[in-house]
Enzyme design. Sequence first.
Site, PDB file in Angstrom:
ATOM      1  N   GLN A  53      39.194  45.956  35.450  1.00 43.81           N
ATOM      2  CA  GLN A  53      40.525  45.464  35.833  1.00 43.81           C
ATOM      3  C   GLN A  53      41.641  46.196  35.091  1.00 43.81           C
ATOM      4  O   GLN A  53      42.793  46.124  35.481  1.00 43.81           O
ATOM      5  CB  GLN A  53      40.634  43.957  35.546  1.00 43.81           C
ATOM      6  CG  GLN A  53      39.685  43.125  36.376  1.00 43.81           C
ATOM      7  CD  GLN A  53      39.785  41.666  35.980  1.00 43.81           C
ATOM      8  OE1 GLN A  53      39.080  41.216  35.089  1.00 43.81           O
ATOM      9  NE2 GLN A  53      40.676  40.924  36.631  1.00 43.81           N
ATOM     10  N   HIS A 141      32.838  41.638  38.647  1.00 45.95           N
ATOM     11  CA  HIS A 141      33.820  42.730  38.517  1.00 45.95           C
ATOM     12  C   HIS A 141      33.133  44.039  38.131  1.00 45.95           C
ATOM     13  O   HIS A 141      33.459  45.100  38.645  1.00 45.95           O
ATOM     14  CB  HIS A 141      34.844  42.419  37.417  1.00 45.95           C
ATOM     15  CG  HIS A 141      36.015  41.612  37.877  1.00 45.95           C
ATOM     16  ND1 HIS A 141      36.873  42.024  38.866  1.00 45.95           N
ATOM     17  CD2 HIS A 141      36.492  40.411  37.459  1.00 45.95           C
ATOM     18  CE1 HIS A 141      37.820  41.107  39.042  1.00 45.95           C
ATOM     19  NE2 HIS A 141      37.614  40.115  38.199  1.00 45.95           N
TER      20      HIS A 141
HETATM   21 ZN    ZN Z   1      38.694  38.427  38.076  1.00 44.06          ZN
END
Ligand code: ZN
Length: 161
Positions: A53, A141
């Site tokens: 991220q 993720h």
């Molecule tokens: Zn997340």
Amino acid sequence: MVLNIITEPNPALHKAARFLAPEEVKSDEIQKLISDLFETMYEKEGVGLAAVQAGRPLHICVIAGNYAKDKKDLVLINPKIKPASIFKEWGEEGCLSVPDVYGKVKRRKKIKVTALDKTGQQINFTASDFFARIIQHETDHLNGILFIEKAKGLHAVEPRL
Ligand code: ZN
């Protein structure tokens, strides 16, 4: 340092991250990244954050100590998950990479986790309920999966000012 969080739509969020060699973990670069991930997660009021991220395609995620079993900030490197219960549960999730969107995701209620810690040592533990949910969300993720791909009842909320 607070890192920039990448948001949908972005192809980087849909690619599996690279695993780390145990000897790589102690490098200054990775230690700095871990501390930046915590700083960023707390600044953005997340409960977990994956390196993906922050635009770093590495198998590292951090989890806020408040939700961990021993209440200590937790780093998971190369995490692997196995089911520790037959039960699954729907629960509301959101994501810093999908701002202001929430939805219900079915997750395992209890899991076994194997990972490396921030010193490169192997750790094994079981996690349940919300703690297990965060780990499953963050591990997704690392494998290029977002919660919106699994969620039902996705809905937008007013952005926080
Ligand atoms: Zn997340």
